[in-house]
Design a protein around this motif. Sequence first.
Motif, PDB file in Angstrom:
ATOM      1  N   SER A 140      55.779  59.687  66.856  1.00 42.71           N
ATOM      2  CA  SER A 140      56.661  58.568  66.355  1.00 42.71           C
ATOM      3  C   SER A 140      55.854  57.956  65.186  1.00 42.71           C
ATOM      4  N   THR A 141      56.361  57.587  64.121  1.00 42.92           N
ATOM      5  CA  THR A 141      55.439  57.251  63.115  1.00 42.92           C
ATOM      6  C   THR A 141      56.319  56.036  62.431  1.00 42.92           C
ATOM      7  N   ILE A 142      55.743  54.760  62.379  1.00 37.65           N
ATOM      8  CA  ILE A 142      56.318  53.586  61.448  1.00 37.65           C
ATOM      9  C   ILE A 142      55.630  53.678  60.052  1.00 37.65           C
ATOM     10  N   ASP A 143      56.554  54.062  59.138  1.00 38.04           N
ATOM     11  CA  ASP A 143      55.815  54.495  57.767  1.00 38.04           C
ATOM     12  C   ASP A 143      56.463  53.449  56.645  1.00 38.04           C
ATOM     13  N   GLU A 144      56.696  52.469  57.116  1.00 32.02           N
ATOM     14  CA  GLU A 144      57.341  51.202  56.299  1.00 32.02           C
ATOM     15  C   GLU A 144      56.889  49.718  56.875  1.00 32.02           C
ATOM     16  N   MET A 145      56.642  49.007  55.859  1.00 33.55           N
ATOM     17  CA  MET A 145      55.956  47.564  56.282  1.00 33.55           C
ATOM     18  C   MET A 145      57.211  46.614  56.152  1.00 33.55           C
ATOM     19  N   PRO A 146      57.120  45.545  57.168  1.00 32.93           N
ATOM     20  CA  PRO A 146      58.281  44.542  57.091  1.00 32.93           C
ATOM     21  C   PRO A 146      58.505  44.059  55.748  1.00 32.93           C
ATOM     22  N   ALA A 147      59.521  43.548  55.556  1.00 31.86           N
ATOM     23  CA  ALA A 147      59.953  42.770  54.205  1.00 31.86           C
ATOM     24  C   ALA A 147      59.136  41.397  54.085  1.00 31.86           C
ATOM     25  N   GLY A 148      58.685  41.280  52.826  1.00 33.87           N
ATOM     26  CA  GLY A 148      57.844  39.942  52.392  1.00 33.87           C
ATOM     27  C   GLY A 148      56.486  39.946  52.764  1.00 33.87           C
ATOM     28  N   ARG A 149      55.884  40.940  53.212  1.00 35.64           N
ATOM     29  CA  ARG A 149      54.557  41.045  53.664  1.00 35.64           C
ATOM     30  C   ARG A 149      53.847  41.301  52.267  1.00 35.64           C
ATOM     31  N   LYS A 150      53.157  40.513  51.890  1.00 36.12           N
ATOM     32  CA  LYS A 150      52.262  40.697  50.519  1.00 36.12           C
ATOM     33  C   LYS A 150      51.169  41.658  50.579  1.00 36.12           C
ATOM     34  N   PRO A 151      51.149  42.708  49.514  1.00 35.57           N
ATOM     35  CA  PRO A 151      50.040  43.477  49.372  1.00 35.57           C
ATOM     36  C   PRO A 151      48.698  42.812  49.481  1.00 35.57           C
ATOM     37  N   ILE A 152      47.691  43.055  49.965  1.00 34.66           N
ATOM     38  CA  ILE A 152      46.454  42.691  49.650  1.00 34.66           C
ATOM     39  C   ILE A 152      45.799  43.034  48.438  1.00 34.66           C
ATOM     40  N   GLU A 153      45.385  42.071  47.717  1.00 32.10           N
ATOM     41  CA  GLU A 153      44.588  42.568  46.671  1.00 32.10           C
ATOM     42  C   GLU A 153      43.256  43.068  46.593  1.00 32.10           C
ATOM     43  N   THR A 154      43.016  44.284  46.229  1.00 33.52           N
ATOM     44  CA  THR A 154      41.663  44.879  46.328  1.00 33.52           C
ATOM     45  C   THR A 154      40.842  45.036  45.095  1.00 33.52           C
ATOM     46  N   TYR A 155      39.534  44.531  45.177  1.00 31.15           N
ATOM     47  CA  TYR A 155      38.777  44.651  44.060  1.00 31.15           C
ATOM     48  C   TYR A 155      37.445  45.507  44.335  1.00 31.15           C
ATOM     49  N   TRP A 156      37.115  46.084  43.458  1.00 30.10           N
ATOM     50  CA  TRP A 156      35.623  46.644  43.683  1.00 30.10           C
ATOM     51  C   TRP A 156      34.747  46.085  42.641  1.00 30.10           C
ATOM     52  N   ALA A 157      33.399  45.428  43.355  1.00 32.64           N
ATOM     53  CA  ALA A 157      32.651  44.757  42.480  1.00 32.64           C
ATOM     54  C   ALA A 157      31.143  45.463  42.696  1.00 32.64           C
ATOM     55  N   LYS A 158      30.511  45.320  41.795  1.00 36.39           N
ATOM     56  CA  LYS A 158      28.902  45.518  41.920  1.00 36.39           C
ATOM     57  C   LYS A 158      27.969  44.473  42.634  1.00 36.39           C
ATOM     58  N   HIS A 159      26.868  44.898  43.058  1.00 36.75           N
ATOM     59  CA  HIS A 159      26.211  43.942  43.947  1.00 36.75           C
ATOM     60  C   HIS A 159      25.652  42.789  42.959  1.00 36.75           C
ATOM     61  N   GLN A 160      25.492  43.056  41.678  1.00 37.13           N
ATOM     62  CA  GLN A 160      24.743  42.309  40.785  1.00 37.13           C
ATOM     63  C   GLN A 160      25.910  40.849  40.441  1.00 37.13           C
ATOM     64  N   MET A 161      27.256  41.239  40.952  1.00 34.55           N
ATOM     65  CA  MET A 161      28.360  40.277  40.760  1.00 34.55           C
ATOM     66  C   MET A 161      28.254  39.423  41.884  1.00 34.55           C
ATOM     67  N   LEU A 162      27.543  39.600  42.765  1.00 36.75           N
ATOM     68  CA  LEU A 162      27.683  38.740  44.006  1.00 36.75           C
ATOM     69  C   LEU A 162      27.664  37.254  44.086  1.00 36.75           C
ATOM     70  N   GLU A 163      27.202  36.697  42.855  1.00 37.82           N
ATOM     71  CA  GLU A 163      27.446  35.376  42.769  1.00 37.82           C
ATOM     72  C   GLU A 163      28.783  34.976  42.511  1.00 37.82           C
ATOM     73  N   ARG A 164      29.278  35.809  41.705  1.00 31.68           N
ATOM     74  CA  ARG A 164      30.813  35.821  41.348  1.00 31.68           C
ATOM     75  C   ARG A 164      31.761  35.845  42.425  1.00 31.68           C
ATOM     76  N   VAL A 165      31.411  36.792  43.314  1.00 36.95           N
ATOM     77  CA  VAL A 165      32.125  37.117  44.546  1.00 36.95           C
ATOM     78  C   VAL A 165      31.977  35.607  45.370  1.00 36.95           C
ATOM     79  N   LEU A 166      31.087  35.284  45.696  1.00 33.96           N
ATOM     80  CA  LEU A 166      30.778  33.978  46.783  1.00 33.96           C
ATOM     81  C   LEU A 166      31.478  32.846  45.944  1.00 33.96           C
TER      82      LEU A 166
END
Length: 678
Positions: free
Chosen positions: A427-453
């Motif tokens: 059995s597969t639940i292939d649908e998310m409950p309404a109103g759940r906000k998608p997680i915003e995902t970003y890819w950063a290089k290690h030299q950008m660590l200061e900005r990330v912190l």
Amino acid sequence: MLKKSVTFVKGIGEEKAKDLHNLGIYSIQDLLEYFPFRYEDYRPKDITEIKHEERVTIQGTIQSESVLRFYGKKKSKISTRVLVGNVLLTAVFFNQHYLKTKLVIGSKVTLTGKWDQHRLSITVNECKFGIGEQNSSYEPVYSVGGKITVKGLKKMINSAMEQYGNQIKEILPPYYLQKYKLIERKDALYKLHYPLNFEDAKKARRRMVYEEFLLFQLKMQAIRKFHRENSGGASINYDKENVTLFLERLPFSLTSAQQRVVDEILKDMATPYRMNRLLQGDVGSGKTVVAAICLYAAVTARFQGALMVPTEILAEQHYHSLKALLEPVGITSELLTGSIKGKKRKELLTRLESGELNIIIGTHALIQDEVQFHKLGLVITDEQHRFGVEQRRTLRNKGLNPDVLFMTATPIPRTLAISIFGDMDVSTIDEMPAGRKPIETYWAKHQMLERVLSFVEKELMKGRQAYVICPLIEESDKLDVQNAIDVHAQLQHYFRDYKVGLMHGRLHSSEKEEVMQQFSNNEVQILVSTTVVEVGVNVPNATIMVIYDAERFGLSQLHQLRGRVGRGDAQSYCVLLADPKSDVGKERMKIMTETNNGFELSQRDLELRGPGDFFGSKQSGLPEFKIADMIHDYRALEVARNDATHLVSSEEFWENSEYKYLVMYLEEQGVLNGEKMD
């Protein structure tokens, strides 16, 4: 006859047989079914058709004296000029100095190797003197090892084919050969070893892929049929009216996917057969409420229910979630873990054995001998792959063949699910409950660590919390990756106004529980951890996750980690710190920023890594196929499963002589005399 030892083949003695055993070849049949993993295309090509760095075969005439140079220890290089059509090119031979005397001006050669478009040269790894000596334009390449060479293996396969080829029997019924336009078995085996062209090999492979999948699925479906018929499970005749009222009382509406799986599970529970079902759903898709509904249904039929989870933190979370849903309708539930001792434990066990206690939630503490049930009807195991077969069986045996539901938050592509769990319903639940906000995902290089912190600090200033994930506990000479202990020290220095916690696998379970509890209570604002937080931790106030050296993780694991945030109302973020060197690593980062869908990710992960790596070799439980590939041949797998299900459930299959070889196969596999799978 084909089951006989490989020593019955002419030219194969005891010594050669031992070498063949290392390749998994024991019988004549094993030898005939030892298939090539690819083919070399020896059809000569025109120079104008060849792409840069393509592996090709060309034919031409030697035009110059060959030049031999030695360098280093025992290394050599020969260069000579070859006329192919009206193009003069350079042929280079590495470490083949013995060819110097044979490469004479005017001699005709057939060369196979890697083409360099820029230099108009070919690096030769195969050289044949003369034109058109090749018997076939397609030559099979086999995986070999030890003393077995490709040439030697081909010779042995030839002998086996000459001696026993006429004993290869067709095992598929004529109906399936006609329906799918499949060639006969004998023809398929012959063409896999001796194809005249690409089409030959393709037709032969198609036939054997279907056969391999069908046999595997027949075994799975037969086990399922006999297991089901002999399981003698209890019918859980739940109170439909009360279950409907319970659904109406829920503080939210079920998604259509949740409703569908609830219907599937409840229908299974009502049958007299023991349920054996896998419930898979993405992180946050609402599996816990489905578990609550099924446990409630079992109690309305006067049965008890048990939920077993891998960690105390997870057990506690499930306990609080289930209690909130079940207590208002008069259902008693308790938590049982290793931490609960003395008088409280004794009292709890007494209530469980007497039937006063309806539902028990716990860790592997549930499978201790002292834990006895009054009438256990439903067992739910969460993240079941984290428990051993024996642990699952022990809990199951505490009831009289109770219904079993396995839950996992690791989305598995349907193709794999029906292969690995072929003896289960999925059995597969292939649908998310309404109103759940998608997680915003970003890819950063290690030299950008200061900005990330700095970004992390902004979230902390809003009163939020953060996870920081590292691949290793301590510094390693072998791997240049960030480790949890170092990162913890750095972040303590950077975030002086906040409490930074540390969690890893080497901590005692009670220490892990304590750190996690502090994080849950917001006594710790930043949790530096290895992947031990991957499963089941629920801290709604945590809104940001930073993953160091993210390229070291697979897509599914990254997705599991990302699922630790995004559990509250606030927008959540995941930052992947990575400097991937490989194309696969870059592709992984790109995919993670593009989708939040776990099923889509797991399918892409499978394509990037292959099924063995996807599950981890130790626990994969994946079937080994000789020629079929579950990812690329998934359509054939689906077709074979449907056919196997139909065959096993029909009387004709067991009685009609057309199917005798398939039934004989099941007998040989031990399926018909009680062989079971957990």
